[in-house]
Motif scaffolding. Sequence first.
Motif, PDB file in Angstrom:
ATOM      1  N   LEU A 167       0.823  -1.213   0.000  1.00 57.26           N
ATOM      2  CA  LEU A 167       0.000   0.000   0.000  1.00 57.26           C
ATOM      3  C   LEU A 167       0.854   1.259   0.000  1.00 57.26           C
ATOM      4  CD1 LEU A 167      -2.731  -1.191   2.496  1.00 57.26           C
ATOM      5  CD2 LEU A 167      -3.150  -0.493   0.142  1.00 57.26           C
ATOM      6  N   VAL A 168       2.044   1.148   0.569  1.00 56.79           N
ATOM      7  CA  VAL A 168       3.057   2.204   0.514  1.00 56.79           C
ATOM      8  C   VAL A 168       4.371   1.510   0.176  1.00 56.79           C
ATOM      9  CG1 VAL A 168       1.884   3.687   2.194  1.00 56.79           C
ATOM     10  CG2 VAL A 168       3.555   2.020   2.994  1.00 56.79           C
ATOM     11  N   PRO A 169       5.420   2.250  -0.219  1.00 53.19           N
ATOM     12  CA  PRO A 169       6.709   1.602  -0.460  1.00 53.19           C
ATOM     13  C   PRO A 169       7.146   0.768   0.744  1.00 53.19           C
ATOM     14  CG  PRO A 169       6.764   3.849  -1.272  1.00 53.19           C
ATOM     15  CD  PRO A 169       5.453   3.688  -0.554  1.00 53.19           C
ATOM     16  N   ARG A 170       7.751  -0.363   0.466  1.00 56.15           N
ATOM     17  CA  ARG A 170       8.046  -1.298   1.544  1.00 56.15           C
ATOM     18  C   ARG A 170       9.027  -0.765   2.579  1.00 56.15           C
ATOM     19  NH1 ARG A 170       7.960  -7.519  -0.883  1.00 56.15           N
ATOM     20  NH2 ARG A 170       5.721  -7.802  -0.470  1.00 56.15           N
ATOM     21  N   TRP A 171       9.898   0.137   2.174  1.00 60.00           N
ATOM     22  CA  TRP A 171      10.835   0.681   3.161  1.00 60.00           C
ATOM     23  C   TRP A 171      10.105   1.509   4.213  1.00 60.00           C
ATOM     24  CZ3 TRP A 171      11.304   5.960   3.771  1.00 60.00           C
ATOM     25  CH2 TRP A 171      10.853   6.776   2.718  1.00 60.00           C
ATOM     26  N   ILE A 172       9.000   2.129   3.828  1.00 58.88           N
ATOM     27  CA  ILE A 172       8.194   2.864   4.812  1.00 58.88           C
ATOM     28  C   ILE A 172       7.540   1.877   5.791  1.00 58.88           C
ATOM     29  CG2 ILE A 172       6.185   4.359   5.130  1.00 58.88           C
ATOM     30  CD1 ILE A 172       6.787   5.657   2.468  1.00 58.88           C
ATOM     31  N   ALA A 173       7.044   0.765   5.250  1.00 58.01           N
ATOM     32  CA  ALA A 173       6.426  -0.251   6.105  1.00 58.01           C
ATOM     33  C   ALA A 173       7.435  -0.865   7.066  1.00 58.01           C
ATOM     34  CB  ALA A 173       5.786  -1.330   5.242  1.00 58.01           C
ATOM     35  N   VAL A 174       8.660  -1.106   6.595  1.00 58.10           N
ATOM     36  CA  VAL A 174       9.711  -1.667   7.464  1.00 58.10           C
ATOM     37  C   VAL A 174      10.040  -0.686   8.583  1.00 58.10           C
ATOM     38  CG1 VAL A 174      12.132  -2.366   7.554  1.00 58.10           C
ATOM     39  CG2 VAL A 174      10.678  -3.157   5.676  1.00 58.10           C
ATOM     40  N   TRP A 175      10.152   0.580   8.248  1.00 56.48           N
ATOM     41  CA  TRP A 175      10.383   1.625   9.255  1.00 56.48           C
ATOM     42  C   TRP A 175       9.260   1.602  10.285  1.00 56.48           C
ATOM     43  CZ3 TRP A 175      10.391   7.563   7.776  1.00 56.48           C
ATOM     44  CH2 TRP A 175      10.545   8.327   8.947  1.00 56.48           C
ATOM     45  N   GLY A 176       8.013   1.519   9.817  1.00 57.07           N
ATOM     46  CA  GLY A 176       6.873   1.480  10.729  1.00 57.07           C
ATOM     47  C   GLY A 176       6.884   0.252  11.617  1.00 57.07           C
ATOM     48  N   LEU A 177       7.208  -0.903  11.049  1.00 52.60           N
ATOM     49  CA  LEU A 177       7.286  -2.137  11.847  1.00 52.60           C
ATOM     50  C   LEU A 177       8.325  -2.001  12.952  1.00 52.60           C
ATOM     51  CD1 LEU A 177       7.042  -4.831   9.019  1.00 52.60           C
ATOM     52  CD2 LEU A 177       5.416  -4.539  10.903  1.00 52.60           C
ATOM     53  N   ALA A 178       9.492  -1.475  12.600  1.00 56.44           N
ATOM     54  CA  ALA A 178      10.549  -1.291  13.597  1.00 56.44           C
ATOM     55  C   ALA A 178      10.135  -0.272  14.656  1.00 56.44           C
ATOM     56  CB  ALA A 178      11.842  -0.850  12.910  1.00 56.44           C
ATOM     57  N   GLY A 179       9.552   0.844  14.195  1.00 59.26           N
ATOM     58  CA  GLY A 179       9.170   1.909  15.124  1.00 59.26           C
ATOM     59  C   GLY A 179       8.120   1.469  16.126  1.00 59.26           C
ATOM     60  N   TYR A 180       7.104   0.756  15.650  1.00 61.01           N
ATOM     61  CA  TYR A 180       6.032   0.336  16.552  1.00 61.01           C
ATOM     62  C   TYR A 180       6.453  -0.843  17.434  1.00 61.01           C
ATOM     63  CZ  TYR A 180       2.729   3.548  14.433  1.00 61.01           C
ATOM     64  OH  TYR A 180       2.070   4.693  14.031  1.00 61.01           O
ATOM     65  N   ALA A 181       7.377  -1.675  16.949  1.00 58.17           N
ATOM     66  CA  ALA A 181       7.914  -2.736  17.808  1.00 58.17           C
ATOM     67  C   ALA A 181       8.685  -2.114  18.971  1.00 58.17           C
ATOM     68  CB  ALA A 181       8.823  -3.660  16.997  1.00 58.17           C
ATOM     69  N   ILE A 182       9.452  -1.052  18.683  1.00 58.68           N
ATOM     70  CA  ILE A 182      10.184  -0.345  19.735  1.00 58.68           C
ATOM     71  C   ILE A 182       9.212   0.273  20.739  1.00 58.68           C
ATOM     72  CG2 ILE A 182      11.663   1.655  20.200  1.00 58.68           C
ATOM     73  CD1 ILE A 182      13.065   1.020  17.519  1.00 58.68           C
ATOM     74  N   ILE A 183       8.101   0.831  20.225  1.00 59.93           N
ATOM     75  CA  ILE A 183       7.092   1.397  21.130  1.00 59.93           C
ATOM     76  C   ILE A 183       6.542   0.324  22.055  1.00 59.93           C
ATOM     77  CG2 ILE A 183       4.712   2.264  21.197  1.00 59.93           C
ATOM     78  CD1 ILE A 183       5.398   4.029  18.816  1.00 59.93           C
ATOM     79  N   CYS A 184       6.182  -0.834  21.499  1.00 61.73           N
ATOM     80  CA  CYS A 184       5.615  -1.915  22.323  1.00 61.73           C
ATOM     81  C   CYS A 184       6.571  -2.330  23.423  1.00 61.73           C
ATOM     82  CB  CYS A 184       5.276  -3.119  21.447  1.00 61.73           C
ATOM     83  SG  CYS A 184       3.750  -2.951  20.512  1.00 61.73           S
ATOM     84  N   PHE A 185       7.808  -2.655  23.052  1.00 61.41           N
ATOM     85  CA  PHE A 185       8.785  -3.111  24.043  1.00 61.41           C
ATOM     86  C   PHE A 185       9.148  -1.996  25.011  1.00 61.41           C
ATOM     87  CE2 PHE A 185       9.716  -6.285  20.643  1.00 61.41           C
ATOM     88  CZ  PHE A 185       9.445  -7.417  21.390  1.00 61.41           C
ATOM     89  N   GLY A 186       9.262  -0.777  24.487  1.00 65.00           N
ATOM     90  CA  GLY A 186       9.616   0.348  25.350  1.00 65.00           C
ATOM     91  C   GLY A 186       8.559   0.648  26.385  1.00 65.00           C
ATOM     92  N   MET A 187       7.289   0.589  25.996  1.00 68.23           N
ATOM     93  CA  MET A 187       6.212   0.901  26.930  1.00 68.23           C
ATOM     94  C   MET A 187       5.970  -0.223  27.937  1.00 68.23           C
ATOM     95  SD  MET A 187       5.403   3.915  26.488  1.00 68.23           S
ATOM     96  CE  MET A 187       5.753   5.184  25.277  1.00 68.23           C
ATOM     97  N   VAL A 188       6.170  -1.462  27.506  1.00 67.29           N
ATOM     98  CA  VAL A 188       6.093  -2.574  28.468  1.00 67.29           C
ATOM     99  C   VAL A 188       7.196  -2.420  29.513  1.00 67.29           C
ATOM    100  CG1 VAL A 188       6.369  -5.056  28.773  1.00 67.29           C
ATOM    101  CG2 VAL A 188       4.956  -4.195  26.913  1.00 67.29           C
ATOM    102  N   SER A 189       8.395  -2.072  29.053  1.00 70.22           N
ATOM    103  CA  SER A 189       9.503  -1.882  29.998  1.00 70.22           C
ATOM    104  C   SER A 189       9.271  -0.655  30.871  1.00 70.22           C
ATOM    105  CB  SER A 189      10.821  -1.744  29.243  1.00 70.22           C
ATOM    106  OG  SER A 189      10.891  -0.515  28.540  1.00 70.22           O
ATOM    107  N   GLU A 190       8.590   0.357  30.330  1.00 74.97           N
ATOM    108  CA  GLU A 190       8.274   1.555  31.118  1.00 74.97           C
ATOM    109  C   GLU A 190       7.344   1.217  32.284  1.00 74.97           C
ATOM    110  OE1 GLU A 190       8.137   5.751  32.048  1.00 74.97           O
ATOM    111  OE2 GLU A 190       9.509   4.474  30.923  1.00 74.97           O
ATOM    112  N   LEU A 191       6.396   0.318  32.034  1.00 71.96           N
ATOM    113  CA  LEU A 191       5.513  -0.117  33.118  1.00 71.96           C
ATOM    114  C   LEU A 191       6.291  -0.793  34.234  1.00 71.96           C
ATOM    115  CD1 LEU A 191       2.453  -1.536  31.116  1.00 71.96           C
ATOM    116  CD2 LEU A 191       2.499   0.525  32.525  1.00 71.96           C
ATOM    117  N   MET A 192       7.454  -1.341  33.888  1.00 76.28           N
ATOM    118  CA  MET A 192       8.309  -1.997  34.878  1.00 76.28           C
ATOM    119  C   MET A 192       9.336  -1.044  35.470  1.00 76.28           C
ATOM    120  SD  MET A 192       8.980  -5.551  32.808  1.00 76.28           S
ATOM    121  CE  MET A 192       7.592  -6.541  32.190  1.00 76.28           C
TER     122      MET A 192
END
Length: 243
Positions: A167-192
């Motif tokens: 739907l968008v160039p794949r490099w944008i999707a890869v950036w988004g996958l990496a960015g949101y994975a970092i958000i998930c792990f970062g926020m879980v660790s923030e709760l700790m």
Amino acid sequence: MTKEGMNTYRTTAIVVGGVYLGGFVVGLAGTGLIQSILGAPDYLSTVSAKSMILAIGAILWLMAAVGDAAHGVMMFPVLKTHSERLAIGYLASRIIDAIFLAIHVLLVLLQIPLAGAYMKATAPTTFSLQALSTTFVQAIPYADNIGWIALGLAGLMLNYLFYRARLVPRWIAVWGLAGYAIICFGMVSELMGSGLGLVSELPGGLWEIFVGGWLIAKGFNASAFVSQTTRTSSTAKPEAANS
């Protein structure tokens, strides 16, 4: 895919891109207004005099919450053509995200009646009101973190479909996958108690700013919808022949 259908997807892309950029602006402005009051020492004694500013900051955050829910609604028909299950998951995650942002807003607005009662109270009631107010303020980051985790999951589903369907160039999707994975792990660790919450927001936050502008300027990749329509038609023909 008809011209009318493509125009609909183009409009959706522009609106979604605008909501991405608008959400960033109102969220940043709302945070600045709220922190200018609740981040000050002995803030409860000043809230009543600055209640309008605090309310405006809360309303801006509420607008961001509405925008997050709107993302799920607007993207649902786009994503559904490629995976109905992930489209539903994205919509559900966005709604959960919006709910916790709304809880953030409620915790902020509760400071206004607490401050009014505090200004009229005498000890030991003032100590109880201070304790209750502090509890609400300390609960705000927890609501935010859970909302960010839901946002991260939504972003992973969105960018997986972006990548798979092109739907968008794949490099944008890869950036988004990496960015949101970092958000998930970062926020879980923030709760700790890691203290990495703010840092983990940056890659995904920058992606949202970029992709917002991209969708407004270029929209979705039209070939993704054409290829999907072709696959659907080719699947339907054998079924019709068999019947």
